[in-house]
Design an enzyme around this catalytic site. Structure first.
Site, PDB file in Angstrom:
ATOM      1  N   HIS A 161       0.062  -2.898  -2.979  1.00 17.32           N
ATOM      2  CA  HIS A 161       1.165  -2.077  -2.472  1.00 17.32           C
ATOM      3  C   HIS A 161       0.871  -0.599  -2.710  1.00 17.32           C
ATOM      4  CE1 HIS A 161       2.697  -6.088  -3.287  1.00 17.32           C
ATOM      5  NE2 HIS A 161       3.650  -5.865  -2.404  1.00 17.32           N
ATOM      6  N   HIS A 200       4.337  -0.122   2.722  1.00 14.36           N
ATOM      7  CA  HIS A 200       4.814  -0.818   1.520  1.00 14.36           C
ATOM      8  C   HIS A 200       3.776  -1.739   0.873  1.00 14.36           C
ATOM      9  CE1 HIS A 200       7.185  -3.516  -1.042  1.00 14.36           C
ATOM     10  NE2 HIS A 200       6.549  -4.492  -0.411  1.00 14.36           N
TER      11      HIS A 200
END
Ligand SMILES: Cc1ncc(C[n+]2csc(CCOP(=O)(O)OP(=O)(O)O)c2C)c(N)n1
Length: 676
Positions: A42, A273
Site C-alpha cells: 500500500h 491505496h
C-alpha cells in the site's frame, strides 16, 4: 512542496542540508520502492502521511532508536496497518537495529522483519500488531490508560509519556473506534493523541460513497479536543502537536492529506491505496517530488538527519535510567518484574493456601463466585492485576472488595468500568498488557466473546497475556434464554491458535485455572465460568496444579478396569461423576477425566496424553456445548452428550433435562454402547 525541483538540483541540495520535505520524501521513496519490489502493498498512505510522520518523529516523539522498547518512551501506534511501509521506513531511517535496507527490500517476504501488516512480535519498534482496522486506535487507548495508572503508582518521574496514533478513515469508520474514543474521552486520557490521515479515500473510492460523518464533531461529543491541519504543512502539524500535548483531554488532529502524494495520476484517488504504482507512475512521482535517487538509495545527509531524529530521545532515556536506578531497590525490582511480565512468586503460595482452605470447608458454589474468592485471595500477591467488566460487574464477580474503580482523571484505582463495550474492552486490554506493568482481566458473558473476538484474536496472534473472565458459560444460565446461552463459543475459542480456554469444574479447579492463566506470559486465556452452583469435585488437597495438563483423572474406575472413560468440563463434571455412579450400579466400571482445558490437554506430549486418555474401550464426553473439537479425544465414534441446537429460555435444571444433558442420558448411551 518542492514538486518543481529538477532531480539533479534536488539531490545536490539534499546532500547539503536536507529540508523537512526531503525527510518526508525519503519515507515516500522507500515505501514506493518496497511496494514496487514486493509487487504488493500500500503506497498511498505512506506517501500521504509522510509529512505527519516526519514531524512526529523528528520533532515530537520521545523515542530512541537504539532502544525502541525502553519503558518510558512515547508510544506510536500505527493503526492503519496496511500502510506498514511508512513505519518500516521510519524504523530503518532512524536506525533501529536489524531494520536494514535489506529488510525493506524483503518487504512482505517470508521471515523478513517487514511483514504485510506490522507485527509487534516480528519487528523491533512495532508497539502492537495492526491491520484489522480500528484495533490500533482501540489498543492505544489501553496503552494510554496503563500509562496513567502506572504513573499514579510510581510517580511521573518514572512514568510520563504520550501515546500517539496514526489512524486512517477506515480506523475511524470501524465501530470499535467509537467504543474506544468514548471510553478514552470519559476517562480524560489527555496524553492520547490521534493523528487522523484524513485523505477522504478508501478502497472503493471517495469516502462520500459510504460516510459523511463529521469526525471532529463525533470526537468532540465524546469529550476530545479536535483540530484540523493541512497534513502537508509540517510547521502547522508541529504547532498542532504542541497544542495537543497541552490539552486536558485526548486530542484528534485531522490531518488533511492527499493519498499517494506526488503520484502524477493516482494521487488523491483510490488507485493509490493498495497496489504498486508501476514503473511509469513511480518515476513520475519521484520526479514530482524531486527525488532523483535509485531505488532504495538514500543520500547520506538525509540518512544522517533521520539518524539524528532517532537519537532525539536518547538523553531523555538516559535521564530516565538514572531516575530508575535511584529508586529504592525493592521498588525497582518490583517494577522491573512487572514490566517484564513475570508472575509474582507470592502467587503460588496464595493459590495453594486458598486451595487448602477450599478443601477444608467444601461448599457448592458457582465458578463465577469461586473466581471472585480466588481474586480476593490473590489480590495482595498480584498488584499488577487490573480487573474490569463491560458493565456486568455484579454478574461477572471480578471486583474484589478492596478494589477501587479508575475514574475520569483519577487513575489510582485498579478496577475498570469499560461500559457496554466488549470489543473496546478487549482491545484496551491488549494495550494495557502491551504497555507493560499490568495484567488485564476483563469480563462479560461468554456469549459476548463474539463481540470481543477480533481483539481477542490479536491477543492470541501477538502473544498478549490478557485474561477474559467469561461467565454465564452455557444453558446453565437459564432464563435469559438462547440469545445469552453460548453453544458454539467454547469450540470457536478453542479453534483459535494460542488461545487457552479454561472451563473449571469446581472452586478448586477455578483456583488452579486462574493460576495457569496468570502464569501464561505468551498468550491470552479465557476462563469460562458458571452462573449456577456446582458441587465440589475436588475433596482432597493437592499441592500440584492438576489442571496444568488440561485434563486429569478425577475419579478412577473402582473394582475393575474401566470399560469407559468419561471426559467432562465445567458444570458437566458433576454430571459425569453421577453417570459414573449409575454405570457402577449397572456393573460397568468407568473413570472420569476432568477436562478443564481441552486445548491445553491436546497440546501435551504424547505420553502425557496417552496416560490420561487411558485404554478403556469406550470414550465419552459431556459438555453443555457443541461436539465440535471433542472428537480429537473421543474419536468420531465416541459418545457425546451436549448441545446440537441453540438453547431455550427456562430454569436451568429444566433445560438440562430438555436437552438431555443428564447423568441418566449419559449412562444410558454408554451402557448401550457397552452392551451393544
Ligand atoms: C477490519 C478491516 N476491514 C477491512 C480491511 C481491509 N482494508 C484495508 S485498508 C481498507 C480501507 C482503506 O481506507 P483508509 O482506511 O482510508 O486507508 P487509505 O485508503 O487512506 O490508505 C480496508 C477496507 C481491514 N484491513 N480491516
Amino acid at each position: 512542496m518542492n514538486d518543481q525541483l529538477d532531480p539533479a538540483r534536488a539531490a545536490a541540495a539534499a546532500e547539503a542540508a536536507p529540508t523537512p520535505s526531503d525527510l518526508a520524501n525519503a519515507l515516500r521513496a522507500l515505501a514506493m520502492d518496497a511496494v514496487e519490489k514486493a509487487k504488493s502493498g500500500h503506497p498511498g498512505l505512506p506517501m500521504g502521511a509522510a509529512d505527519v510522520a516526519t514531524v512526529l518523529f523528528t520533532k515530537v516523539l520521545k523515542y530512541d532508536a537504539a532502544d525502541p522498547a525502553w519503558p518510558d518512551r512515547d508510544r506510536f501506534v500505527f493503526s492503519a496497518g496496511h500502510g506498514s511501509m511508512l513505519l518500516y521506513a521510519l524504523l530503518h531511517l532512524t536506525g533501529v537495529e536489524g531494520m536494514t535496507i535489506e529488510e525493506l527490500k524483503n518487504f512482505r517476504q517470508l521471515h523478513s522483519k517487514t511483514p504485510g501488516h506490522p507485527e509487534n512480535f516480528v519487528t523491533p519498534g512495532v508497539e502492537t500488531t495492526t491491520g484489522p482496522l480500528g484495533q490500533g486506535i482501540a489498543t492505544a487507548v489501553g496503552m494510554a490508560l496503563a500509562e496513567r495508572m502506572l504513573a499514579a503508582e510510581y510517580g511521573e518521574e518514572i512514568v510520563d509519556h504520550h501515546t500517539f496514533v496514526l489512524a486512517s478513515d477506515g480506523d475511524l469508520m470501524e465501530g470499535i473506534s467509537h467504543e474506544a474514543i468514548a471510553f478514552a474521552g470519559n476517562l480524560r486520557l489527555s496524553k492520547l493523541v490521534v493523528l487522523w490521515d484524513d485523505n477522504g479515500i478508501s478502497i472503493d473510492g471517495p469516502l462520500s460513497l459510504s460516510d459523511t460523518t463529521d469526525q471532529r464533531k463525533r470526537f468532540e461529543a465524546c469529550g476530545w479536543t479536535t483540530m484540523r491541519v493541512d497534513g502537508h504543512d509540517q510547521a502547522a502539524i508541529a504547532r498542532a502537536l504542541a497544542r495537543a500535548r497541552k490539552s486536558d483531554r485526548p486530542t484528534l488532529i485531522a490531518c488533511k492529506t492527499t493519498i499517494g502524494f506526488g503520484a502524477p495520476t493516482r494521487a488523491g484517488t483510490s488507485k493509490a491505496h493498495g497496489e504498486p504504482l508501476g514503473a511509469e507512475e513511480l518515476a513520475g512521482a519521484k520526479k514530482a517530488l524531486g527525488w532523483g535517487h535509485a531505488p532504495f538509495e538514500i543520500p547520506a545527509s538525509i540518512k544522517k538527519a533521520w539518524e539524528k531524529a532517532g537519537r532525539k530521545g536518547r538523553s531523555a532515556r538516559k535521564a530516565w535510567e538514572q531516575r530508575f536506578q535511584a529508586l529504592p531497590a525493592e521498588t525497582r525490582a518490583e517494577l522491573e518484574r512487572r514490566l517484564a511480565g513475570i508472575p509474582p512468586q507470592a502467587l503460588v503460595e496464595a493459590i495453594a493456601a486458598h486451595k487448602r482452605a477450599l478443601v477444608e470447608s467444601p461448599a457448592a458454589v458457582a465458578t463465577r463466585k469461586a473466581g471472585e474468592a480466588v481474586l480476593e485471595a490473590i489480590a495482595p500477591a498480584v498488584p499488577e492485576l487490573v480487573a474490569g467488566s463491560a458493565d456486568l460487574t455484579p454478574s461477572n464477580n471480578v471486583k474484589v472488595k478492596t478494589s477501587v474503580p479508575v475514574k475520569p482523571g483519577d487513575f489510582a484505582g485498579r478496577y475498570v468500568h469499560y461500559g457496554i463495550r466488549e470489543h473496546g474492552m478487549a482491545a484496551a486490554m491488549n494495550g494495557i498488557a502491551l504497555h507493560g506493568g499490568f495484567r488485564p482481566a476483563g469480563a462479560t458473558f461468554l456469549v459476548f466473546t463474539d463481540y470481543a473476538r477480533p481483539a481477542m484474536r490479536i491477543a492470541a496472534l501477538a502473544g498478549v497475556p490478557a485474561i477474559y473472565v467469561m461467565t454465564h458459560d452455557s444453558i446453565g444460565l437459564g432464563e435469559d434464554g438462547p440469545t445469552h446461552q453460548p453453544v458454539e463459543h467454547l469450540a470457536a475459542l478453542r479453534a483459535m491458535p494460542n488461545m487457552r480456554v479454561f472451563r473449571p469444574g469446581d472452586a478448586v479447579e477455578t483456583a488452579e485455572c486462574w493460576q495457569l492463566a496468570l502464569e501464561r506470559t505468551d498468550g491470552p486465556s479465557v476462563l469460562a465460568l458458571t452462573r449456577q452452583n456446582l458441587a465440589p469435585a475436588r475433596t482432597t488437597h493437592s499441592e500440584t496444579n492438576l489442571c496444568e495438563t488440561g485434563a486429569y483423572e478425577l475419579s478412577p474406575a473402582k473394582g475393575a478396569a474401566a470399560k469407559a472413560t468419561i471426559f467432562a468440563s465445567g458444570s458437566e463434571v458433576e454430571i459425569a461423576l453421577a453417570a459414573q455412579a449409575l454405570l457402577a450400579e449397572r456393573g460397568i466400571p468407568s473413570r472420569v477425566v476432568s477436562t478443564p482445558s481441552l486445548d491445553l490437554f491436546l497440546a501435551q506430549p504424547e505420553e502425557v496424553r496417552a496416560r490420561i486418555l487411558g485404554d478403556a474401550p469406550i470414550r465419552a464426553a459431556i459438555e453443555a456445548g457443541v461436539r465440535f473439537g471433542w472428537d480429537a479425544v473421543i474419536g468420531s465414534d465416541g459418545v457425546f452428550v451436549g448441545m446440537e441446537s441453540f438453547g431455550a429460555s427456562a430454569p436451568y435444571k429444566q433445560l438440562y433435562e430438555h436437552f438431555g444433558i443428564t447423568a441418566a442420558a449419559l449412562a444410558d448411551k454408554i451402557a448401550a454402547r457397552h452392551n451393544g
